[in-house]
Design an enzyme around this catalytic site. Structure first.
Site, PDB file in Angstrom:
ATOM      1  N   ARG A  60     -51.615 -60.658  33.437  1.00  0.00           N
ATOM      2  CA  ARG A  60     -52.512 -60.272  32.342  1.00  0.00           C
ATOM      3  C   ARG A  60     -52.620 -61.393  31.311  1.00  0.00           C
ATOM      4  NH1 ARG A  60     -56.522 -56.608  31.042  1.00  0.00           N
ATOM      5  NH2 ARG A  60     -56.490 -56.152  28.810  1.00  0.00           N
ATOM      6  N   SER A  95     -34.592 -36.003  43.506  1.00  0.00           N
ATOM      7  CA  SER A  95     -34.168 -34.643  43.142  1.00  0.00           C
ATOM      8  C   SER A  95     -34.035 -33.772  44.388  1.00  0.00           C
ATOM      9  CB  SER A  95     -35.179 -33.995  42.178  1.00  0.00           C
ATOM     10  OG  SER A  95     -35.250 -34.725  40.986  1.00  0.00           O
ATOM     11  N   GLU A 130     -29.200 -31.364  34.679  1.00  0.00           N
ATOM     12  CA  GLU A 130     -27.818 -31.790  34.974  1.00  0.00           C
ATOM     13  C   GLU A 130     -27.058 -32.132  33.692  1.00  0.00           C
ATOM     14  OE1 GLU A 130     -26.728 -31.780  38.053  1.00  0.00           O
ATOM     15  OE2 GLU A 130     -28.609 -31.637  39.152  1.00  0.00           O
ATOM     16  N   GLY A 131     -27.337 -31.366  32.641  1.00  0.00           N
ATOM     17  CA  GLY A 131     -26.694 -31.610  31.352  1.00  0.00           C
ATOM     18  C   GLY A 131     -27.560 -32.501  30.490  1.00  0.00           C
ATOM     19  N   ALA A 159     -23.839 -34.127  41.506  1.00  0.00           N
ATOM     20  CA  ALA A 159     -25.261 -34.486  41.372  1.00  0.00           C
ATOM     21  C   ALA A 159     -25.465 -35.491  40.254  1.00  0.00           C
ATOM     22  CB  ALA A 159     -26.090 -33.233  41.131  1.00  0.00           C
ATOM     23  N   GLU A 182     -31.059 -20.084  33.803  1.00  0.00           N
ATOM     24  CA  GLU A 182     -31.848 -18.837  33.691  1.00  0.00           C
ATOM     25  C   GLU A 182     -32.873 -19.002  32.564  1.00  0.00           C
ATOM     26  OE1 GLU A 182     -29.015 -15.651  33.261  1.00  0.00           O
ATOM     27  OE2 GLU A 182     -28.230 -16.014  35.288  1.00  0.00           O
TER      28      GLU A 182
HETATM   29  C1  LIG Z   1     -37.706 -30.341  36.566  1.00  0.00           C
HETATM   30  C2  LIG Z   1     -36.429 -29.581  36.378  1.00  0.00           C
HETATM   31  C3  LIG Z   1     -35.660 -29.221  37.476  1.00  0.00           C
HETATM   32  C4  LIG Z   1     -34.486 -28.478  37.313  1.00  0.00           C
HETATM   33  N1  LIG Z   1     -33.757 -28.098  38.418  1.00  0.00           N
HETATM   34  C5  LIG Z   1     -32.711 -27.231  38.273  1.00  0.00           C
HETATM   35  C6  LIG Z   1     -32.023 -26.704  39.414  1.00  0.00           C
HETATM   36  O1  LIG Z   1     -32.312 -27.071  40.556  1.00  0.00           O
HETATM   37  N2  LIG Z   1     -31.049 -25.771  39.226  1.00  0.00           N
HETATM   38  C7  LIG Z   1     -30.698 -25.342  37.970  1.00  0.00           C
HETATM   39  O2  LIG Z   1     -29.814 -24.483  37.874  1.00  0.00           O
HETATM   40  N3  LIG Z   1     -31.319 -25.835  36.870  1.00  0.00           N
HETATM   41  C8  LIG Z   1     -32.308 -26.765  36.979  1.00  0.00           C
HETATM   42  N4  LIG Z   1     -32.963 -27.253  35.881  1.00  0.00           N
HETATM   43  C9  LIG Z   1     -32.606 -26.740  34.557  1.00  0.00           C
HETATM   44  C10 LIG Z   1     -31.825 -27.707  33.686  1.00  0.00           C
HETATM   45  O3  LIG Z   1     -30.544 -27.934  34.222  1.00  0.00           O
HETATM   46  C11 LIG Z   1     -31.807 -27.134  32.269  1.00  0.00           C
HETATM   47  O4  LIG Z   1     -33.115 -27.272  31.753  1.00  0.00           O
HETATM   48  C12 LIG Z   1     -30.800 -27.810  31.354  1.00  0.00           C
HETATM   49  O5  LIG Z   1     -29.497 -27.432  31.688  1.00  0.00           O
HETATM   50  C13 LIG Z   1     -31.041 -27.478  29.864  1.00  0.00           C
HETATM   51  O6  LIG Z   1     -31.184 -26.113  29.680  1.00  0.00           O
HETATM   52  P1  LIG Z   1     -32.419 -25.544  28.858  1.00  0.00           P
HETATM   53  O7  LIG Z   1     -33.669 -26.157  29.348  1.00  0.00           O
HETATM   54  O8  LIG Z   1     -32.314 -24.053  28.863  1.00  0.00           O
HETATM   55  O9  LIG Z   1     -32.205 -26.071  27.372  1.00  0.00           O
HETATM   56  P2  LIG Z   1     -31.267 -25.437  26.256  1.00  0.00           P
HETATM   57  O10 LIG Z   1     -29.873 -25.267  26.763  1.00  0.00           O
HETATM   58  O11 LIG Z   1     -31.940 -24.266  25.647  1.00  0.00           O
HETATM   59  O12 LIG Z   1     -31.237 -26.628  25.196  1.00  0.00           O
HETATM   60  C14 LIG Z   1     -32.359 -26.920  24.351  1.00  0.00           C
HETATM   61  C15 LIG Z   1     -31.931 -28.054  23.419  1.00  0.00           C
HETATM   62  O13 LIG Z   1     -30.821 -27.624  22.598  1.00  0.00           O
HETATM   63  C16 LIG Z   1     -29.751 -28.522  22.754  1.00  0.00           C
HETATM   64  N5  LIG Z   1     -28.477 -27.820  22.610  1.00  0.00           N
HETATM   65  C17 LIG Z   1     -28.067 -26.687  23.255  1.00  0.00           C
HETATM   66  N6  LIG Z   1     -26.818 -26.355  22.878  1.00  0.00           N
HETATM   67  C18 LIG Z   1     -26.420 -27.305  21.990  1.00  0.00           C
HETATM   68  C19 LIG Z   1     -25.212 -27.557  21.260  1.00  0.00           C
HETATM   69  N7  LIG Z   1     -24.123 -26.782  21.391  1.00  0.00           N
HETATM   70  N8  LIG Z   1     -25.161 -28.631  20.452  1.00  0.00           N
HETATM   71  C20 LIG Z   1     -26.236 -29.470  20.351  1.00  0.00           C
HETATM   72  N9  LIG Z   1     -27.388 -29.310  21.002  1.00  0.00           N
HETATM   73  C21 LIG Z   1     -27.481 -28.235  21.818  1.00  0.00           C
HETATM   74  C22 LIG Z   1     -29.928 -29.105  24.143  1.00  0.00           C
HETATM   75  O14 LIG Z   1     -29.212 -30.304  24.323  1.00  0.00           O
HETATM   76  C23 LIG Z   1     -31.432 -29.279  24.180  1.00  0.00           C
HETATM   77  O15 LIG Z   1     -31.788 -30.445  23.501  1.00  0.00           O
HETATM   78  C24 LIG Z   1     -34.097 -28.080  36.009  1.00  0.00           C
HETATM   79  C25 LIG Z   1     -34.851 -28.475  34.901  1.00  0.00           C
HETATM   80  C26 LIG Z   1     -36.009 -29.221  35.072  1.00  0.00           C
HETATM   81  C27 LIG Z   1     -36.805 -29.624  33.867  1.00  0.00           C
END
Ligand SMILES: Cc1cc2nc3c(=O)[nH]c(=O)nc-3n(C[C@H](O)[C@H](O)[C@H](O)COP(=O)(O)OP(=O)(O)OC[C@H]3O[C@@H](n4cnc5c(N)ncnc54)[C@H](O)[C@@H]3O)c2cc1C
Length: 395
Positions: A279, A102, A374-375, A253, A144
């Site tokens: 084991r 990462s 990353e999605g 990425a 955010e």
């Molecule tokens: C350890 C870690 C490192 C990260 N590093 C970065 C970084 O460097 N930069 C950065 O910008 N971000 C970073 N992220 C953020 C990451 O990219 C987001 O967590 C991710 O895009 C998902 O967003 P969210 O967590 O807000 O979930 P949400 O978007 O709130 O989604 C929650 C759930 O709802 C589902 N969902 C949402 N919309 C729909 C739809 N239309 N149809 C069906 N299902 C849906 C999602 O698939 C998910 O299962 C990081 C996250 C983690 C955990």
């Protein structure tokens, strides 16, 4: 028909995929593997347990000296290697820990790529050479607190004040945030979403670290707080407007993740194979039981299929024919299957599978993050669903 004797069967490469790699590609893989073996593997379980990477700046410089930071970019001190070499490096890094991969992905494919692809000549000259050398660390602020999968709804805003830009907002879950020297921050403007190159010493910028993670613990994850951050006019990335900017970086990425996730899978598979051979239960090694063999065979199959897919996508990337939907396909499949491989490995190790004495639970927990960032799986499914059916199901 050739009648020569085939080489011996290699349990670590059951289909003989190594034949498809050039000597140069294998040399890159070997050099990354050696760095990981010396500098990371003996310590990473402890880092994970303590939630910190010791001497992360020193390690980043060593990664820079090896040429893996922004390694697939050309010029400005970057190594200009192929997509396949980049992928192989990601696999080796993530075989050590997803946190390490990462760090490298965010540096090279998100922060450096954004500047390299969409930045001004001045921005490139200022930031890319020190970032390639590991002397400057970058982060990428898109997500955010209330905005993840739908980045078009972001609330962070950049407004004009004379020639300057003033940024206000919050970013969340930002890898490398608290250790970064430079942040690429995406914000809404009157001209749509734009990217900004923000030195982290700018007044109003802070990056508190996020604690209590049970995944990617050997990785710095932070909030970015932008409180009236004033930037000069030339801080904006001049060459892109709209979501195309951040999405192009994510595409880069994600390609690394297609390969990287397989590293976590390989490490877990090897741990399970070795454990199963040692084991003993009911008077024989557990590797002799059909149920254990079925697990190991399925893990090997998925690892092999994922490797072929990764290599095929890399060759397309090198040929300039790789589509973003194909990267989604690789990310969705390889992370999902690698996580399943880690979970199955965990069962083979029984109770020992939950201990950090073995790498499996660490990889498994790490891949829960990789599955989301990353999605998410769901987003990639929707991208592919749209590509296959022509119908968007996002809203
Ligand atoms: C350890 C870690 C490192 C990260 N590093 C970065 C970084 O460097 N930069 C950065 O910008 N971000 C970073 N992220 C953020 C990451 O990219 C987001 O967590 C991710 O895009 C998902 O967003 P969210 O967590 O807000 O979930 P949400 O978007 O709130 O989604 C929650 C759930 O709802 C589902 N969902 C949402 N919309 C729909 C739809 N239309 N149809 C069906 N299902 C849906 C999602 O698939 C998910 O299962 C990081 C996250 C983690 C955990």
């Amino acid at each position: 028909m050739k009648t020569s004797t085939p080489p011996p069967f290699d349990p670590n490469d059951p289909a003989g995929i190594d034949d498809l790699l050039s000597a140069d590609e294998k040399a890159v893989r070997e050099s990354v593997r050696q760095l990981c073996a010396q500098r990371v593997d003996p310590y990473v379980a402890d880092w994970f347990e303590r939630g910190t990477i010791d001497d992360i700046r020193g390690l980043t410089k060593e990664l820079g000296s090896l040429g893996v930071l922004g390694m697939h970019l050309e010029g400005y001190g970057c190594a200009g290697m192929s997509a396949t070499e980049y992928g192989l490096a990601c696999l080796e890094l993530e075989a050590s820990d997803s946190g390490l991969r990462s760090l490298v992905s965010v540096q090279g494919s998100l922060a450096m790529f954004a500047i390299w692809r969409w930045g001004s000549e001045e921005q490139k000259t200022q930031w890319l050479p020190p970032m390639a050398a590991g002397e400057a660390i970058g982060c990428f602020g898109l997500t955010e607190p209330d905005v993840g999968s739908d980045p078009g709804s972001m609330r962070t805003r950049a407004r004009r004040d004379g020639d300057d830009w003033v940024l206000d907002g919050r970013k969340m879950w930002i890898t490398n945030g608290s250790i970064a020297d430079v942040a690429v921050v995406w914000a809404q403007t009157d001209e749509g979403i734009r990217g900004f190159v923000v030195p982290t010493t700018t007044p109003g910028f802070s990056a508190p670290e996020i604690k209590h993670k049970q995944s990617l613990r050997a990785s710095v994850t932070s909030e970015l707080v932008l409180d009236a951050v004033r930037l000069p006019a030339d801080a904006v990335l001049p060459e892109v407007r709209g979501l195309k900017g951040p999405l192009s970086c994510l595409n880069e990425a994600r390609f690394g993740i297609v390969w990287g996730a397989l590293g976590a899978a390989r490490s877990s598979l090897q741990a399970a194979l070795s454990y199963a051979g040692e084991r003993t239960q009911f008077g024989r090694p557990i590797s002799g039981f059909q149920l254990t063999q079925a697990k190991l065979v399925d893990m090997s199959l998925e690892y092999t299929k994922g490797s072929l897919l990764a290599l095929h996508l890399a060759r397309r990337k090198d040929a300039g024919t790789l589509r973003p939907e194909q990267v989604c396909l690789g990310k969705l499949n390889n992370v999902r299957e690698s996580l399943e491989i880690c979970r199955t490995a965990r069962t083979i190790l029984g109770a020992n599978g939950i201990s950090l004495e073995y790498p499996v639970i660490r990889h498994m927990n790490n891949l829960e993050s990789v599955l989301t960032y990353e999605g998410t799986v769901e987003m990639h499914t929707l991208v592919l669903g749209q590509a296959i059916t022509g119908q968007s199901a996002f809203r």
